[in-house]
Structure formats: structure tokens, C-alpha cells
Scaffold this motif. Structure first.
Motif, mmCIF file in Angstrom:
data_model
loop_
_atom_site.group_PDB
_atom_site.id
_atom_site.type_symbol
_atom_site.label_atom_id
_atom_site.label_comp_id
_atom_site.label_asym_id
_atom_site.label_seq_id
_atom_site.Cartn_x
_atom_site.Cartn_y
_atom_site.Cartn_z
ATOM 1 N N GLN A 239 36.453 125.081 45.205
ATOM 2 C CA GLN A 239 37.850 125.233 45.627
ATOM 3 C C GLN A 239 38.752 125.664 44.473
ATOM 4 O OE1 GLN A 239 39.525 121.669 47.289
ATOM 5 N NE2 GLN A 239 41.556 122.555 47.613
ATOM 6 N N PHE A 240 39.517 126.734 44.730
ATOM 7 C CA PHE A 240 40.618 127.140 43.859
ATOM 8 C C PHE A 240 41.895 126.620 44.510
ATOM 9 C CE2 PHE A 240 44.207 129.939 43.233
ATOM 10 C CZ PHE A 240 44.192 130.281 41.898
ATOM 11 N N LEU A 241 42.674 125.817 43.771
ATOM 12 C CA LEU A 241 43.916 125.257 44.314
ATOM 13 C C LEU A 241 45.082 125.548 43.378
ATOM 14 C CD1 LEU A 241 45.685 123.484 46.161
ATOM 15 C CD2 LEU A 241 44.810 121.476 44.925
ATOM 16 N N TYR A 242 46.080 126.225 43.922
ATOM 17 C CA TYR A 242 47.330 126.497 43.214
ATOM 18 C C TYR A 242 48.460 125.921 44.060
ATOM 19 C CZ TYR A 242 51.269 129.170 41.259
ATOM 20 O OH TYR A 242 52.467 129.536 40.694
ATOM 21 N N THR A 243 49.440 125.283 43.418
ATOM 22 C CA THR A 243 50.546 124.709 44.178
ATOM 23 C C THR A 243 51.879 125.173 43.603
ATOM 24 O OG1 THR A 243 50.664 122.714 42.807
ATOM 25 C CG2 THR A 243 49.215 122.641 44.723
ATOM 26 N N PRO B 121 36.886 110.348 41.508
ATOM 27 C CA PRO B 121 36.438 109.000 41.137
ATOM 28 C C PRO B 121 36.489 108.730 39.636
ATOM 29 C CG PRO B 121 34.982 109.922 42.807
ATOM 30 C CD PRO B 121 35.900 111.034 42.375
ATOM 31 N N GLU B 122 36.497 109.794 38.818
ATOM 32 C CA GLU B 122 36.451 109.605 37.372
ATOM 33 C C GLU B 122 37.791 109.804 36.679
ATOM 34 O OE1 GLU B 122 34.233 111.807 38.876
ATOM 35 O OE2 GLU B 122 32.715 110.233 39.057
ATOM 36 N N GLN B 123 38.646 110.708 37.215
ATOM 37 C CA GLN B 123 39.846 111.078 36.478
ATOM 38 C C GLN B 123 41.030 111.329 37.402
ATOM 39 O OE1 GLN B 123 39.372 113.139 32.546
ATOM 40 N NE2 GLN B 123 37.945 114.373 33.722
ATOM 41 N N SER B 124 42.215 111.280 36.791
ATOM 42 C CA SER B 124 43.439 111.660 37.482
ATOM 43 C C SER B 124 43.958 112.945 36.837
ATOM 44 C CB SER B 124 44.484 110.544 37.363
ATOM 45 O OG SER B 124 45.699 110.939 37.965
ATOM 46 N N TYR B 125 44.128 113.996 37.632
ATOM 47 C CA TYR B 125 44.579 115.294 37.131
ATOM 48 C C TYR B 125 46.037 115.519 37.505
ATOM 49 C CZ TYR B 125 39.626 116.335 36.457
ATOM 50 O OH TYR B 125 38.325 116.305 36.045
ATOM 51 N N PHE B 126 46.739 116.208 36.621
ATOM 52 C CA PHE B 126 48.159 116.493 36.795
ATOM 53 C C PHE B 126 48.312 118.000 36.870
ATOM 54 C CE2 PHE B 126 52.475 117.187 35.527
ATOM 55 C CZ PHE B 126 53.184 116.047 35.854
ATOM 56 N N LEU B 127 48.617 118.499 38.069
ATOM 57 C CA LEU B 127 48.682 119.949 38.282
ATOM 58 C C LEU B 127 50.139 120.401 38.349
ATOM 59 C CD1 LEU B 127 47.136 122.584 38.866
ATOM 60 C CD2 LEU B 127 47.174 121.981 41.288
ATOM 61 N N PRO B 128 50.643 121.027 37.287
ATOM 62 C CA PRO B 128 52.032 121.489 37.276
ATOM 63 C C PRO B 128 52.149 122.924 37.776
ATOM 64 C CG PRO B 128 51.097 121.742 35.100
ATOM 65 C CD PRO B 128 49.993 121.199 35.981
ATOM 66 N N ALA B 129 53.375 123.398 37.833
ATOM 67 C CA ALA B 129 53.610 124.784 38.225
ATOM 68 C C ALA B 129 52.919 125.744 37.268
ATOM 69 C CB ALA B 129 55.112 125.073 38.239
ATOM 70 N N ARG B 130 52.580 126.919 37.804
ATOM 71 C CA ARG B 130 51.985 128.016 37.022
ATOM 72 C C ARG B 130 50.594 127.676 36.492
ATOM 73 N NH1 ARG B 130 54.103 133.365 37.217
ATOM 74 N NH2 ARG B 130 53.078 134.493 35.548
ATOM 75 N N HIS B 131 49.930 126.718 37.130
ATOM 76 C CA HIS B 131 48.560 126.352 36.777
ATOM 77 C C HIS B 131 47.747 126.202 38.059
ATOM 78 C CE1 HIS B 131 50.756 125.180 33.165
ATOM 79 N NE2 HIS B 131 49.617 125.191 32.508
ATOM 80 N N TYR B 132 46.418 126.296 37.922
ATOM 81 C CA TYR B 132 45.555 126.027 39.067
ATOM 82 C C TYR B 132 44.451 125.074 38.647
ATOM 83 C CZ TYR B 132 41.767 129.057 37.285
ATOM 84 O OH TYR B 132 40.754 129.603 36.525
ATOM 85 N N ILE B 133 43.830 124.443 39.608
ATOM 86 C CA ILE B 133 42.675 123.589 39.336
ATOM 87 C C ILE B 133 41.471 124.142 40.080
ATOM 88 C CG2 ILE B 133 43.231 121.974 41.234
ATOM 89 C CD1 ILE B 133 42.103 119.735 39.365
ATOM 90 N N TRP B 134 40.335 124.165 39.403
ATOM 91 C CA TRP B 134 39.068 124.517 40.042
ATOM 92 C C TRP B 134 38.329 123.219 40.329
ATOM 93 C CZ3 TRP B 134 36.783 128.309 42.533
ATOM 94 C CH2 TRP B 134 35.425 128.173 42.840
ATOM 95 N N ILE B 135 37.909 123.037 41.593
ATOM 96 C CA ILE B 135 37.196 121.838 42.021
ATOM 97 C C ILE B 135 35.811 122.262 42.490
ATOM 98 C CG2 ILE B 135 37.249 119.810 43.533
ATOM 99 C CD1 ILE B 135 40.274 120.534 43.984
ATOM 100 N N PHE C 234 31.145 127.850 34.497
ATOM 101 C CA PHE C 234 32.564 127.592 34.734
ATOM 102 C C PHE C 234 32.777 126.852 36.050
ATOM 103 C CE2 PHE C 234 36.368 128.849 37.020
ATOM 104 C CZ PHE C 234 37.390 128.713 36.099
ATOM 105 N N TYR C 235 32.026 127.230 37.081
ATOM 106 C CA TYR C 235 32.252 126.709 38.432
ATOM 107 C C TYR C 235 31.707 125.299 38.643
ATOM 108 C CZ TYR C 235 33.061 131.686 39.158
ATOM 109 O OH TYR C 235 33.528 132.978 39.049
ATOM 110 N N ALA C 236 31.061 124.731 37.621
ATOM 111 C CA ALA C 236 30.486 123.387 37.736
ATOM 112 C C ALA C 236 31.418 122.310 37.181
ATOM 113 C CB ALA C 236 29.140 123.321 37.017
ATOM 114 N N ARG C 237 32.589 122.722 36.682
ATOM 115 C CA ARG C 237 33.484 121.793 36.001
ATOM 116 C C ARG C 237 34.847 121.724 36.682
ATOM 117 N NH1 ARG C 237 36.174 122.921 30.044
ATOM 118 N NH2 ARG C 237 37.273 120.930 29.816
ATOM 119 N N THR C 238 35.326 120.520 36.952
ATOM 120 C CA THR C 238 36.697 120.344 37.439
ATOM 121 C C THR C 238 37.636 120.483 36.247
ATOM 122 O OG1 THR C 238 35.933 118.762 39.112
ATOM 123 C CG2 THR C 238 38.295 118.804 38.642
ATOM 124 N N ALA C 239 38.571 121.418 36.334
ATOM 125 C CA ALA C 239 39.467 121.647 35.201
ATOM 126 C C ALA C 239 40.708 122.410 35.646
ATOM 127 C CB ALA C 239 38.746 122.416 34.084
#
Length: 270
Positions: free
Chosen positions: A41-45, A55-69, A100-105
Motif C-alpha cells: 500500500q502507498f498512502l498519501y494524506t 504492532p511494533e511502531q507508531s508512525y507520524f504521517l505529515p503533509a507532503r509525505h507518504y508511507i509505504w506499507i 524497498f517494498y518489504a519495509r514500512t517507512a
């Protein structure tokens, strides 16, 4: 674009294993419960800050960034406001996928990625391989991510398991503006400095300074974006008496200067 998230779309993502699924919508609710997908999943907000918990971490997704899950990762989504817009692309897993696609970042979004992502705004639902034009564009989008996202940003904090460290990080969170030294922390919780250092490395895989710095910057980012405070006010509230030091640290951790957030937050959050 849909006016709200119909959470049943989550079950549609994996209905056809070979499709790329596209979904743009206003969240319309306070959170999306824990779930996972068989696709990456590519997620941009936009329109607010989003917290994403695994289950392991809390991520903080700000503007102008995306997270790969990556596929299979359990996660829940918690927006700062129901008006947050989510832009999602879900991609099938391939044996030839880059590591790259194996890591949440979390990664910054540059102008090229922004243009491609906004181009997909006209799509919603499954993009099938036989729809060669759209499928090729969406697949190219995925293939660009490792090239454009070489440097993941540390916009996440792990959860400690040790009860001693749970209390310590809670204390840090409540005293974010205080000039806390390592010795003070060790003395307050009755643990030697050496043992405390080992505890941070073992539980969180980072030092006390690294953890406290990231925590301060994430708090500072929230104050800038959610509370609309000035940079000077934010620096003070997260314990920095020197504005240049705060600004330089913020830029190193977040990837964008705080002045850029102040300059553009009206555009990113309108």
C-alpha cells in the motif's frame, strides 16, 4: 472523489490478486481499525496529520509525505480530523520486487511523484492488466518509488515492552519542554546510566538522545500543523531555546525546514 471512506473498500482491495487498486476519499471517520492487505500500500494524506499504528511502531504521517506499507502488515489509521483526504494505491506483490517494498517507512513526496499521484485522482477501484494504458502508468508509479525514496525519514517511534521503559518514555512525553539529562532520568527511575543506555538500545534500537530528539520533532511537527503555532512558539514548547538549533534539527529529522511547513500549510491543509 468520494465524499467519505466506505470501509468496505478495504475488502475489495484483495478481491482480484492481479489488479492495482486505487482509492481516493475523504476519511469521514475518526479511525480505520486494524487490518492488513495481500497487496503493498502507498498512502498519501492531505488535510491533516495521520497516525498509523502497527504492532511494533507508531508512525507520524505529515503533509507532503507518504508511507509505504508492505503486504501483510497489520495497521490502523488515525487521522487528526475526519476531513483528511486519503490517496491510496495498492499493488500486487511480485517475486522481482525491490527490497524497498518489504519495509514500512515514510518518505517525502517530490513534484514528480505529486504530479503522477494527482493524475491517478481520476481513477477509483480496480485497474486490470488488460487496461494497458492505466495499468502501465500505475505500475510505473510503483517502480519509481525505490528510485525516488532512497532516504526514509525516522517519523516513527517503537513501542517498548519493558515496564521500566514504558514509564520512562511516558515521562519524556509529558516533559517534552524540560531540559532532561540522561543522569537525571537514570536517578529519577533508580537505574544506573549504563543499564538505562542498554535498555534504550535493546528495547528501542536507539539511544536516549535519538529517541528524545525524534519525540520532540514529532511533537513540534504536530504543533506546527495541528495547532498552527509559530516556529518560535513550537521551539520553546519542545525544549529548544535556540531557534537555529531547533530549525536545523527539525530539518534533519523531518526532511523539510519548519519555515516551509509554515509557508505551505495553508495550501496543504485547505
Amino acid at each position: 472523489m468520494e465524499n467519505y471512506v466506505n470501509r468496505y473498500y478495504i475488502t475489495e482491495v484483495d478481491r482480484y490478486p492481479d489488479t492495482i487498486y486505487c482509492h481516493h476519499a475523504v476519511m469521514g471517520e475518526k479511525f480505520i481499525p486494524e487490518h492488513s492487505h495481500r497487496k503493498g500500500q502507498f498512502l498519501y494524506t492531505e488535510g491533516g496529520v495521520v497516525y498509523l499504528n502497527t504492532p511494533e511502531q507508531s508512525y507520524f504521517l505529515p503533509a507532503r509525505h507518504y508511507i509505504w506499507i508492505p503486504a501483510g502488515v497489520l495497521h490502523s489509521i488515525h487521522p487528526s480530523t475526519p476531513e483528511v483526504i486519503m490517496r491510496n494505491l495498492y499493488f500486487p506483490v511480485s517475486d522481482s520486487d525491490d527490497v524497498f517494498y518489504a519495509r514500512t517507512a515514510i518518505y517525502p513526496v517530490n513534484d514528480l511523484l505529486m504530479e503522477l499521484m494527482m493524475f491517478t485522482n481520476r481513477w477509483n477501484g480496480n485497474i486490470r492488466p488488460e487496461d494497458e494504458s492505466r495499468y502501465s502508468i500505475a505500475k510505473a508509479f510503483k517502480m519509481l518509488l525505490p528510485e525516488l525514496g532512497r532516504d526514509a525519514l525516522p517519523l516513527a517511534l517503537p513501542y517498548p515492552d519493558d515496564p521500566r521503559l514504558v514509564k520512562i518514555v511516558d515521562y519524556l512525553d509529558k516533559h517534552i519542554a524540560d531540559n532532561l539529562g540522561f543522569k537525571h532520568l537514570a536517578d529519577r527511575f533508580g537505574i544506573s546510566e549504563r543499564s538505562l543506555a542498554r535498555l534504550f538500545q535493546k528495547e528501542l534500537n536507539m539511544s536516549f538522545i535519538q529517541y528524545f530528539t525524534i519525540l520532540r520533532m514529532l511533537k513540534g511537527l504536530k504543533l506546527l500543523l495541528d495547532d498552527k503555532l509559530s516556529i518560535n512558539e513550537v521551539a520553546t514548547k519542545v525544549g529548544y531555546s535556540s531557534l537555529p538549533t531547533f530549525s536545523n534539527t527539525f530539518t534533519k529529522i523531518i526532511g523539510v525546514r519548519p519555515s516551509e511547513y509554515v509557508k505551505h500549510r495553508g495550501l496543504w491543509y485547505s
